[in-house]
Design a protein around this motif. Structure first.
Motif, PDB file in Angstrom:
ATOM      1  N   ARG A 350       0.753  -1.038   0.336  1.00  0.00           N
ATOM      2  CA  ARG A 350      -0.026   0.031  -0.008  1.00  0.00           C
ATOM      3  C   ARG A 350       1.095   1.243   0.075  1.00  0.00           C
ATOM      4  O   ARG A 350       0.885   2.186  -0.810  1.00  0.00           O
ATOM      5  N   GLU A 351       2.154   1.153   0.875  1.00  0.00           N
ATOM      6  CA  GLU A 351       2.931   2.807   0.956  1.00  0.00           C
ATOM      7  C   GLU A 351       3.656   2.382  -0.340  1.00  0.00           C
ATOM      8  O   GLU A 351       3.824   4.200  -0.462  1.00  0.00           O
ATOM      9  N   LEU A 352       3.966   1.943  -1.155  1.00  0.00           N
ATOM     10  CA  LEU A 352       4.955   2.044  -2.627  1.00  0.00           C
ATOM     11  C   LEU A 352       4.408   2.657  -2.977  1.00  0.00           C
ATOM     12  O   LEU A 352       4.913   3.557  -3.285  1.00  0.00           O
ATOM     13  N   PRO A 353       3.027   2.401  -4.027  1.00  0.00           N
ATOM     14  CA  PRO A 353       2.729   3.267  -4.833  1.00  0.00           C
ATOM     15  C   PRO A 353       2.619   4.386  -4.442  1.00  0.00           C
ATOM     16  O   PRO A 353       1.641   5.633  -4.778  1.00  0.00           O
ATOM     17  N   THR A 354       1.706   4.435  -2.856  1.00  0.00           N
ATOM     18  CA  THR A 354       1.611   5.935  -1.830  1.00  0.00           C
ATOM     19  C   THR A 354       2.954   7.013  -2.443  1.00  0.00           C
ATOM     20  O   THR A 354       2.754   7.885  -2.380  1.00  0.00           O
ATOM     21  N   GLY A 355       3.946   6.351  -1.811  1.00  0.00           N
ATOM     22  CA  GLY A 355       5.171   6.679  -1.931  1.00  0.00           C
ATOM     23  C   GLY A 355       5.383   7.674  -3.635  1.00  0.00           C
ATOM     24  O   GLY A 355       5.853   8.491  -3.291  1.00  0.00           O
ATOM     25  N   LEU A 356       4.908   6.532  -4.084  1.00  0.00           N
ATOM     26  CA  LEU A 356       5.532   7.171  -5.266  1.00  0.00           C
ATOM     27  C   LEU A 356       4.957   8.638  -6.096  1.00  0.00           C
ATOM     28  O   LEU A 356       5.064   9.491  -6.707  1.00  0.00           O
ATOM     29  N   VAL A 357       3.445   8.338  -5.366  1.00  0.00           N
ATOM     30  CA  VAL A 357       2.278   9.273  -5.950  1.00  0.00           C
ATOM     31  C   VAL A 357       2.655  10.571  -5.445  1.00  0.00           C
ATOM     32  O   VAL A 357       2.293  11.930  -6.520  1.00  0.00           O
ATOM     33  N   LEU A 358       3.058  10.754  -4.415  1.00  0.00           N
ATOM     34  CA  LEU A 358       3.279  11.521  -3.231  1.00  0.00           C
ATOM     35  C   LEU A 358       4.901  11.919  -3.409  1.00  0.00           C
ATOM     36  O   LEU A 358       4.607  12.952  -3.330  1.00  0.00           O
ATOM     37  N   GLY A 359       5.485  11.552  -3.667  1.00  0.00           N
ATOM     38  CA  GLY A 359       6.936  11.621  -4.582  1.00  0.00           C
ATOM     39  C   GLY A 359       7.038  12.388  -5.509  1.00  0.00           C
ATOM     40  O   GLY A 359       7.648  13.371  -6.197  1.00  0.00           O
ATOM     41  N   SER A 360       5.932  11.916  -6.993  1.00  0.00           N
ATOM     42  CA  SER A 360       6.263  12.417  -7.768  1.00  0.00           C
ATOM     43  C   SER A 360       4.993  13.840  -7.796  1.00  0.00           C
ATOM     44  O   SER A 360       5.838  14.667  -8.598  1.00  0.00           O
ATOM     45  N   ILE A 361       4.030  14.467  -7.073  1.00  0.00           N
ATOM     46  CA  ILE A 361       3.469  15.601  -6.524  1.00  0.00           C
ATOM     47  C   ILE A 361       4.502  16.346  -6.093  1.00  0.00           C
ATOM     48  O   ILE A 361       4.935  17.279  -6.799  1.00  0.00           O
ATOM     49  N   LEU A 362       6.100  15.907  -5.483  1.00  0.00           N
ATOM     50  CA  LEU A 362       6.600  17.308  -4.624  1.00  0.00           C
ATOM     51  C   LEU A 362       7.335  17.059  -6.109  1.00  0.00           C
ATOM     52  O   LEU A 362       8.506  17.898  -6.281  1.00  0.00           O
ATOM     53  N   GLY A 363       8.357  16.371  -6.328  1.00  0.00           N
ATOM     54  CA  GLY A 363       8.855  16.591  -7.732  1.00  0.00           C
ATOM     55  C   GLY A 363       8.414  17.461  -8.663  1.00  0.00           C
ATOM     56  O   GLY A 363       9.343  18.048  -9.502  1.00  0.00           O
ATOM     57  N   VAL A 364       7.556  17.716  -9.592  1.00  0.00           N
ATOM     58  CA  VAL A 364       6.614  17.920 -10.118  1.00  0.00           C
ATOM     59  C   VAL A 364       6.605  19.467 -10.114  1.00  0.00           C
ATOM     60  O   VAL A 364       6.780  20.371 -10.214  1.00  0.00           O
ATOM     61  N   ILE A 365       5.982  20.062  -8.401  1.00  0.00           N
ATOM     62  CA  ILE A 365       6.489  20.650  -7.477  1.00  0.00           C
ATOM     63  C   ILE A 365       7.544  21.854  -7.690  1.00  0.00           C
ATOM     64  O   ILE A 365       7.715  23.062  -7.790  1.00  0.00           O
ATOM     65  N   GLY A 366       8.839  20.935  -6.959  1.00  0.00           N
ATOM     66  CA  GLY A 366       9.836  20.984  -7.485  1.00  0.00           C
ATOM     67  C   GLY A 366      10.379  20.909  -8.621  1.00  0.00           C
ATOM     68  O   GLY A 366      11.350  22.487  -8.551  1.00  0.00           O
ATOM     69  N   ILE A 367      10.655  20.699  -9.394  1.00  0.00           N
ATOM     70  CA  ILE A 367      10.562  21.233 -11.161  1.00  0.00           C
ATOM     71  C   ILE A 367      10.131  22.527 -11.302  1.00  0.00           C
ATOM     72  O   ILE A 367      10.852  23.080 -12.003  1.00  0.00           O
ATOM     73  N   ILE A 368       8.634  22.706 -10.984  1.00  0.00           N
ATOM     74  CA  ILE A 368       7.928  24.032 -11.208  1.00  0.00           C
ATOM     75  C   ILE A 368       8.446  24.706 -10.864  1.00  0.00           C
ATOM     76  O   ILE A 368       8.916  26.132 -11.700  1.00  0.00           O
TER      77      ILE A 368
END
Length: 454
Positions: A350-368
Motif C-alpha cells: 500500500r505504501e509503495l504506490p502511495t510513496g510514488l504518487v506523493l513523491g511525484s507530486i513533490l517532484g512536479v512542484i520541485g521542477i516547477i
C-alpha cells in the motif's frame, strides 16, 4: 512561629471552603500547590473528603502526601481508599515507609493490596479493584437491591452486579443496574441477568486489550476472572481511560524522540528533564553523523556541481516528512489492532504506490520551482538547468517512496523484536531517511548529470 500559625489557619479555611467544591476541582486546585501545601490542606480535611481526593488518579502528589502525613492519618486514608488506588500509591512509596504503612493496615486491606501488587503494571490485574457488588445466584431482585443500598458507599461501582454460585463462588452471570431496577422484586436475580455468557478478561491481559473489550461491548466495567472462573476484581471504564491517557502520553513523548516522563511538565526537575531528553538526542546526533559521512563520500560531486547542495535540505526534509507520516499512521493502526504483524506485506504494497504518487507530486512542484526561478531570472542554475530540474524531481520520487516504506515497516520490525513501536520516533525516522536519502540523491544526480556538470 506566627507565620506557621497563619499558614495553618489559612489552610484550615481553604480546606473548609473546598468542601463545597466537586472533588475533581479540589484535585485540580491541589495540583497547583506544592506537595507541602497540598499535604497541609489534606491534613485539615475531614477524613471522608480526604479519602475522596486521594482516590482520584489525577491527584499528582498522592504518594508525597501519604508519606508526609502523620502515620495514623495515612493509615486511615489508605484504609478508606479503594484497593486499586491504595495499591497504586503504595507501589511508588519508597522503603521503609511502604512496609511501615502496609503493616499497619488491617489484614483484609493488606491482603487485597498485596494481591493487586502481584500483577505486572499495565495489565488487567494491576488495573482492577476488588470492591465490586456480588450476590449469590439464589437471591431475589429485592434482596439484591437491599444489599446495594447497604454497600454502595464501599464499592467502586454499582452499575454491574456479579452473580456468583452460592457453593463454589464462581461467576454465573452479570446483571446491569438498569435491568435490576426494572425487575419484579420477588423474582430471582437470574431472571433479570444478561441473556449471554458473561464477558470477562484474564488478569494478565494487557490494558490495551481490556480497553478494547470495554469499548467493543459498551461496558462500564468488566470482570477479571481467573482460570477457575472466580472473580478476582473488576476494571471500570474510568480506570481504563486514565490508564490509556497515560499510555498515549508516553507514546507521544517517545515518538517525539525522548524517554517518557512520569510527572507533569512543570513539576519535573531540571535534572530529570535533561536525563530524559539528552540520551535520545545524543543517539540521534551520532546517527546524523552518518549523514555527514555520506556527504563526505560525495564531496567530489559537490565540488563539481555546488548547485546540488542547494537542494539537499529540500529533498532530505521531504523524505523525513513522508517517513514520519507513515510511522505515525502505522503506530496508531497497530495500537488499535487495525493491522497486525502478519499484515506488514500488505502495508508495504500500500505504501509503495502511495510513496510514488506523493513523491511525484513533490517532484512536479520541485521542477516547477526550478523552471520559474530560472525563467524569471531569480537564480541561474547553469547551462544544464533542465537536467537539474529532472534530477530533483526524480530524486524526490525515490526519497519520498523510500521514506514511506521505511516509516511504515520500522514499527513492524520493532514490534517483532519485542520493542514498543512508539520507539520508532519521528526524529529517528528522519535521521534514517537522511542517511539513505543522501545516497539516493547523489545516485540519481550521477545518473542524470554524468557527463555534463558531473
Amino acid at each position: 512561629m506566627n507565620i506557621e500559625k497563619m499558614q495553618t489557619t489559612e489552610h484550615v479555611a481553604v480546606s473548609s471552603r473546598l468542601g463545597r467544591e466537586h472533588v475533581a476541582d479540589i484535585v485540580e486546585f491541589l495540583n497547583s500547590k506544592s506537595p507541602e501545601e497540598a499535604t497541609d490542606i489534606v491534613a485539615h480535611m475531614p477524613l471522608q473528603w480526604a479519602v475522596e481526593v486521594l482516590d482520584q488518579p489525577h491527584f499528582d502528589d498522592a504518594c508525597e502526601v501519604i508519606e508526609a502525613l502523620p502515620h495514623e492519618r495515612s493509615v486511615a486514608l489508605l484504609e478508606g481508599m479503594s484497593a486499586d488506588r491504595a495499591s497504586d500509591v503504595l507501589r511508588w512509596i519508597e522503603e521503609p515507609a511502604r512496609s511501615r504503612l502496609r503493616e499497619a493496615l488491617t489484614p483484609e486491606t493488606r491482603t487485597a493490596i498485596d494481591h493487586l501488587l502481584t500483577y505486572p503494571e499495565g495489565t488487567a490485574g494491576a488495573l482492577m479493584t476488588t470492591e465490586f457488588v456480588s450476590v449469590p445466584s439464589t437471591w431475589t431482585v429485592k434482596q439484591t437491591l437491599d444489599h446495594i443500598r447497604e454497600v454502595e458507599r464501599n464499592r467502586e461501582t454499582v452499575y454491574a452486579i456479579y452473580v456468583l454460585a452460592p457453593d463454589t463462588k464462581r461467576l454465573v452471570n452479570t446483571v446491569s443496574l438498569r435491568r435490576l431496577i426494572s425487575g419484579n422484586p420477588e423474582d430471582p436475580i437470574l431472571s433479570v441477568a444478561n441473556p449471554y455468557v458473561p464477558i470477562t478478561v484474564p488478569p494478565n491481559l494487557p490494558q490495551e486489550e481490556v480497553a478494547r473489550t470495554i469499548s467493543k461491548y459498551d461496558f462500564l466495567s468488566v470482570a477479571v476472572v481467573d482460570s477457575t472462573g472466580h472473580v478476582l476484581g473488576i476494571v471500570t471504564v474510568d480506570d481504563v481511560i486514565d490508564a490509556m491517557i497515560q499510555e498515549q502520553t508516553e507514546d507521544v513523548q517517545r515518538m517525539g524522540g525522548m524517554e517518557a516522563i512520569d510527572e507533569p511538565y512543570l513539576q519535573i526537575s531540571f535534572k530529570e528533564m535533561i536525563k530524559k531528553r539528552a540520551g535520545w538526542l545524543c543517539v540521534l546526533f551520532l546517527s546524523e553523523m552518518l549523514t555527514t559521512s555520506a556527504m563526505q563520500h560525495f564531496s567530489d560531486e559537490l565540488e563539481k556541481a555546488i548547485v546540488l547542495a542547494l537542494f539537499i535540505p529540500l529533498v532530505m526534509s521531504s523524505g523525513g516528512n513522508s517517513g514520519s507520516q507513515a510511522t505515525s499512521l502505522i503506530i496508531r493502526a497497530l495500537a488499535l489492532q487495525q493491522v497486525r504483524l502478519r499484515d506488514w506485506w500488505r502495508v508495504a504494497l500500500r505504501e509503495l504506490p502511495t510513496g510514488l504518487v506523493l513523491g511525484s507530486i513533490l517532484g512536479v512542484i520541485g521542477i516547477i520551482r526550478i523552471v520559474v526561478w530560472q525563467e524569471a531570472g531569480i537564480f541561474d542554475y547553469g547551462e544544464y538547468w533542465k537536467l537539474l530540474a529532472v534530477t530533483i524531481g526524480a530524486a524526490l520520487v525515490g526519497i519520498v517512496t523510500f521514506g514511506s516504506l521505511a516509516g511504515s515497516l520500522l514499527p513492524f520490525l520493532l514490534k517483532r523484536l519485542g520493542f514498543d513501536p512508539a520507539s520508532a520516533s519521528a526524529p529517528f525516522i528522519a535521521t534514517l531517511v537522511d542517511v539513505t536519502g543522501i545516497v539516493i540523491y547523489f545516485s540519481v544526480a550521477w545518473l542524470f548529470l554524468h557527463g555534463t556538470i558531473l
